[in-house]
Design a protein around this motif. Structure first.
Motif, short mmCIF file in Angstrom:
data_model
loop_
_atom_site.label_atom_id
_atom_site.label_comp_id
_atom_site.label_asym_id
_atom_site.label_seq_id
_atom_site.Cartn_x
_atom_site.Cartn_y
_atom_site.Cartn_z
N VAL A 14 13.66 0.40 1.79
CA VAL A 14 14.22 1.69 2.21
C VAL A 14 13.81 2.75 1.20
O VAL A 14 14.13 2.64 0.02
CB VAL A 14 15.76 1.65 2.31
CG1 VAL A 14 16.30 3.01 2.76
CG2 VAL A 14 16.22 0.56 3.27
N ALA A 15 13.10 3.76 1.68
CA ALA A 15 12.73 4.88 0.82
C ALA A 15 13.79 5.96 0.91
O ALA A 15 14.42 6.16 1.95
CB ALA A 15 11.37 5.45 1.26
N GLY A 16 14.02 6.66 -0.20
CA GLY A 16 15.00 7.72 -0.23
C GLY A 16 14.49 9.01 0.38
O GLY A 16 13.28 9.19 0.56
N PRO A 17 15.39 9.94 0.70
CA PRO A 17 14.98 11.20 1.31
C PRO A 17 13.99 11.99 0.46
O PRO A 17 13.10 12.64 1.01
CB PRO A 17 16.30 11.97 1.47
CG PRO A 17 17.36 10.92 1.47
CD PRO A 17 16.86 9.83 0.59
N VAL A 18 14.14 11.95 -0.86
CA VAL A 18 13.23 12.70 -1.72
C VAL A 18 11.81 12.14 -1.59
O VAL A 18 10.84 12.90 -1.45
CB VAL A 18 13.71 12.65 -3.18
CG1 VAL A 18 12.68 13.33 -4.09
CG2 VAL A 18 15.06 13.33 -3.31
N ASP A 19 11.70 10.82 -1.64
CA ASP A 19 10.37 10.20 -1.50
C ASP A 19 9.78 10.45 -0.12
O ASP A 19 8.57 10.67 0.01
CB ASP A 19 10.46 8.69 -1.76
CG ASP A 19 10.82 8.37 -3.20
OD1 ASP A 19 10.47 9.18 -4.08
OD2 ASP A 19 11.45 7.31 -3.43
N VAL A 20 10.63 10.44 0.90
CA VAL A 20 10.14 10.69 2.26
C VAL A 20 9.68 12.14 2.41
O VAL A 20 8.63 12.41 3.01
CB VAL A 20 11.23 10.36 3.29
CG1 VAL A 20 10.79 10.77 4.70
CG2 VAL A 20 11.56 8.87 3.26
N ALA A 21 10.45 13.07 1.84
CA ALA A 21 10.05 14.48 1.89
C ALA A 21 8.72 14.68 1.16
O ALA A 21 7.85 15.44 1.63
CB ALA A 21 11.13 15.36 1.26
N ARG A 22 8.55 13.98 0.05
CA ARG A 22 7.29 14.09 -0.69
C ARG A 22 6.14 13.52 0.15
O ARG A 22 5.04 14.09 0.19
CB ARG A 22 7.42 13.34 -2.02
CG ARG A 22 6.23 13.55 -2.97
CD ARG A 22 6.42 12.81 -4.27
NE ARG A 22 7.58 13.31 -5.00
CZ ARG A 22 8.68 12.62 -5.24
NH1 ARG A 22 8.79 11.36 -4.80
NH2 ARG A 22 9.67 13.14 -5.93
N ALA A 23 6.38 12.39 0.83
CA ALA A 23 5.35 11.80 1.67
C ALA A 23 5.02 12.70 2.85
O ALA A 23 3.85 12.81 3.25
CB ALA A 23 5.81 10.42 2.16
N LEU A 24 6.05 13.35 3.43
CA LEU A 24 5.81 14.29 4.51
C LEU A 24 4.91 15.44 4.05
O LEU A 24 3.93 15.80 4.72
CB LEU A 24 7.13 14.85 5.02
CG LEU A 24 7.86 14.08 6.13
CD1 LEU A 24 9.25 14.66 6.34
CD2 LEU A 24 7.07 14.16 7.43
N ALA A 25 5.28 16.03 2.92
CA ALA A 25 4.51 17.15 2.40
C ALA A 25 3.07 16.74 2.09
O ALA A 25 2.12 17.45 2.43
CB ALA A 25 5.19 17.72 1.15
N GLN A 26 2.92 15.57 1.46
CA GLN A 26 1.59 15.10 1.12
C GLN A 26 0.78 14.78 2.38
O GLN A 26 -0.41 15.08 2.46
CB GLN A 26 1.69 13.85 0.23
CG GLN A 26 0.35 13.26 -0.21
CD GLN A 26 -0.44 14.22 -1.06
OE1 GLN A 26 0.13 14.99 -1.83
NE2 GLN A 26 -1.76 14.18 -0.95
N GLY A 27 1.44 14.18 3.37
CA GLY A 27 0.76 13.81 4.60
C GLY A 27 0.24 15.02 5.37
O GLY A 27 -0.86 15.00 5.92
N PHE A 28 1.02 16.09 5.38
CA PHE A 28 0.56 17.30 6.06
C PHE A 28 -0.42 18.08 5.19
O PHE A 28 -1.31 18.75 5.72
CB PHE A 28 1.76 18.18 6.43
CG PHE A 28 2.46 17.73 7.68
CD1 PHE A 28 1.94 18.03 8.93
CD2 PHE A 28 3.62 16.98 7.60
CE1 PHE A 28 2.58 17.61 10.09
CE2 PHE A 28 4.27 16.55 8.75
CZ PHE A 28 3.75 16.87 10.00
N ALA A 29 -0.28 17.98 3.87
CA ALA A 29 -1.19 18.70 2.97
C ALA A 29 -2.60 18.10 3.02
O ALA A 29 -3.59 18.84 3.07
CB ALA A 29 -0.65 18.68 1.55
#
Length: 243
Positions: free
Chosen positions: A19-34
């Motif tokens: 289970v990844a935390g919201p902070v890590d998921v938000a970072r992955a979202l930002a990186q994935g779109f970047a």
């Protein structure tokens, strides 16, 4: 919900691979779109789905129009619906791949099949429940065939049509994600389902959650869009109560 999610991750000591935390998921979202990986996957999935929705909607419109005009068309639609609607579209994907190859054409065919039948069922129900007085007035005015469908049946059946489109979208959305999880797109890479499965192979759990969050956000956005269309049409025109 996000706070409870973060609290669970922080307090339970759960393995980050599970289970990844919201902070890590938000970072992955930002990186994935970047870097374009998640953005490209999202765009490709939506392109395939919108193409399939367009094809499925046209086929459903043709079938329901024929069913409205003729008894043969009505029997044909009833037969096809009873055969193909209960059949999970993902189940025919292997056969379609044998016919068309492992590319987007196979996905388009399978997803179009998934969306045709809920749309056709809802539109047919809408046509059958149109106020007979409206149909009689249309006939008095000389409306026949396609003009009757366009000027009387379609506007009167609009609530059912929107319901069919919403249901068809949901069917198609689930089908394309499931297909991409297993087969990808174009044989090797592809949309959101492929993005999630690729992240699973390499144990990039935050990216898995990022893909799921993207799917959820798109679902929310489309639900809001359908609600807006309903408020601007069937609710404003007094064809349905305001929720």
């Amino acid at each position: 919900m996000v706070g409870l999610w973060q609290l669970y991750v922080s307090a339970s000591g759960v393995d980050p691979l599970l289970v990844a935390g919201p902070v890590d998921v938000a970072r992955a979202l930002a990186q994935g779109f970047a870097d374009g990986r998640l953005l490209d996957a999202t765009v490709l999935t939506l392109q395939v789905l919108l193409t399939s929705m367009a094809i499925g909607t046209v086929v459903a419109a043709v079938l329901t129009t024929l069913a409205t005009w003729t008894r043969l068309g009505e029997d044909l639609l009833a037969l096809l619906t009873s055969i193909l609607n209960p059949l999970p579209s993902i189940a025919v994907l292997p056969l379609v791949i044998l016919w068309l190859g492992l590319d987007t054409q196979a996905l388009v065919v399978v997803i179009a099949n998934a969306v045709v039948w809920p749309i056709a069922i809802n539109v047919t129900t809408g046509f059958r429940t149109v106020n007979p007085t409206l149909v009689a007035v249309g006939r008095t005015l000389g409306l026949r065939g396609w003009r009757m469908v366009r000027d009387v049946l379609l506007p009167a059946a609009l609530p059912h049509i929107l319901s069919g489109l919403r249901t068809g979208w949901a069917f198609g959305w689930r089908t394309i994600i499931a297909a991409e999880l297993v087969f990808g797109v174009a044989g090797g890479g592809g949309g959101l389902g492929w993005f999630i499965n690729d992240a699973r192979y390499f144990l990039r759990t935050p990216e898995i959650f990022a893909g799921l969050v993207t799917i959820a956000l798109i679902g929310i956005a489309l639900d809001l869009l359908f609600a807006l269309v309903e408020r601007r049409t069937v609710v404003r025109w007094g064809m349905a109560g305001r929720a």
